[in-house]
Design an enzyme around this catalytic site. Structure first.
Site, mmCIF file in Angstrom:
data_model
loop_
_atom_site.group_PDB
_atom_site.id
_atom_site.type_symbol
_atom_site.label_atom_id
_atom_site.label_comp_id
_atom_site.label_asym_id
_atom_site.label_seq_id
_atom_site.Cartn_x
_atom_site.Cartn_y
_atom_site.Cartn_z
ATOM 1 N N ASP A 193 0.842 -1.190 0.000
ATOM 2 C CA ASP A 193 0.000 0.000 0.000
ATOM 3 C C ASP A 193 0.881 1.246 0.000
ATOM 4 O O ASP A 193 1.667 1.468 0.923
ATOM 5 C CB ASP A 193 -0.899 0.001 1.243
ATOM 6 C CG ASP A 193 -1.812 1.215 1.292
ATOM 7 O OD1 ASP A 193 -2.974 1.086 0.867
ATOM 8 O OD2 ASP A 193 -1.370 2.282 1.760
ATOM 9 N N HIS A 225 -7.707 9.718 -1.713
ATOM 10 C CA HIS A 225 -6.978 9.708 -0.439
ATOM 11 C C HIS A 225 -7.760 10.377 0.692
ATOM 12 O O HIS A 225 -7.803 9.868 1.815
ATOM 13 C CB HIS A 225 -5.621 10.390 -0.629
ATOM 14 C CG HIS A 225 -4.587 9.936 0.335
ATOM 15 N ND1 HIS A 225 -3.245 9.854 0.019
ATOM 16 C CD2 HIS A 225 -4.669 9.528 1.628
ATOM 17 C CE1 HIS A 225 -2.563 9.420 1.062
ATOM 18 N NE2 HIS A 225 -3.408 9.223 2.053
ATOM 19 N N LYS A 234 -2.896 5.966 -4.287
ATOM 20 C CA LYS A 234 -3.995 6.874 -3.955
ATOM 21 C C LYS A 234 -3.869 8.203 -4.689
ATOM 22 O O LYS A 234 -2.763 8.679 -4.959
ATOM 23 C CB LYS A 234 -4.026 7.128 -2.444
ATOM 24 C CG LYS A 234 -4.008 5.860 -1.601
ATOM 25 C CD LYS A 234 -3.964 6.159 -0.121
ATOM 26 C CE LYS A 234 -3.710 4.897 0.687
ATOM 27 N NZ LYS A 234 -2.288 4.479 0.648
#
Length: 279
Positions: A46, A109, A76
């Site tokens: 991530d 995000h 993101k």
């Protein structure tokens, strides 16, 4: 090598329930730490554009020799890229840095509600999913009103909402909404980010002693048994290994309930920014 369980997202794709997050991993260290994470068994990474370390993630994945389809990769969209066709341009930049043709999950995000353009950003993410540039799409730091707005307007339910969540800050309103709509919850700051001392609290300490595990392993196990996706961050390989060693024990219902009771109903357990304040 540890076998990490997966959960199925509401779009049919599977996501490893335990991954490796690179928030605040210095760009100079990212390639090394991601390479070590992949080496010890992680298959879910991530990152985010704002972290400034997508290049290191991409280099590590490319050099690992692991087939791309075996790695679940998330990045993101940052707050200043919501308008116009900026989401497509931003993802294109991320894909180039990550050395890949697609991401497995692309998230907005923050909702940045004062700007009030997260609905447009969500509509663009739907287009990116349809163009197969992102296999799954979701959001991060979205509260229930934000979630309700994008679903009511588009009919498309996010696959994921990534929120601050740990035993002292459980965001049950979001978790309940997500469960009712088939949205997977990903927990960032799962261990309190070192700002909230979860490890000395009696239910965590007691379970640690009972199972011969560290308090961090107990908290990670709590997340997993609650059905959350979690990706603790570390830059040390020994900690990476310890964070993976959470599949050989099970917390009892009583232990889970005792940790559940640590939730701060007044929100005082929050250690990160409130989503309404990030604009």
């Amino acid at each position: 090598m540890t076998s990490i369980p997966t959960i199925q997202l509401n779009d049919g794709h599977d996501i490893p329930q335990l991954g490796y997050g690179v928030f605040r991993v210095p760009p100079a260290d990212t390639e090394r730490t991601v390479s070590e994470a992949l080496e010890v068994g992680y298959r879910h990474i991530d990152t985010a554009a704002i972290y400034g370390n997508e290049e290191g993630v991409g280099a590590a994945i490319e050099k690992s020799g692991i087939p791309r389809h075996e790695i679940f990769l998330t990045t993101k969209l940052w707050n200043d890229r919501h308008e116009g066709d900026e989401p497509r341009a931003a993802l294109g930049e991320s894909l180039e840095k990550l050395r890949t043709d697609f991401v497995d999950l692309y998230l907005i995000h923050w909702p940045t509600p004062a700007r009030d353009n997260y609905l447009h950003a969500w509509e663009k993410l739907i287009e990116l999913r349809d163009a197969t540039l992102a296999r799954s799409i979701g959001v991060s730091n979205f509260l229930v009103p934000h979630l309700e707005k994008i679903v009511a307007s588009t009919g498309v339910i996010p696959a994921v909402d990534q929120i601050e969540l740990h035993p002292a800050y459980q965001r049950r309103d979001i978790a309940e909404w997500a469960a009712a709509h088939g949205v997977a919850i990903e927990a960032w700051g799962p261990l309190g980010q070192g700002k909230y001392d979860l490890f000395s609290l009696e239910p965590v300490h007691a379970a640690s002693v009972a199972h011969g595990k560290t308090p961090a392993q107990v908290v990670l196990r709590w997340h997993l048994q609650k059905g959350f996706v979690v990706f603790p961050k570390s830059v040390r390989i020994e900690r990476l290994r310890k964070n993976l060693a959470v599949f050989d024990f099970t917390l009892s219902d009583a232990e889970i309930a005792a940790i559940d009771d640590l939730d701060s109903a007044d929100g005082s357990g929050r250690v990160g920014s409130h989503p309404d304040d990030v604009n």
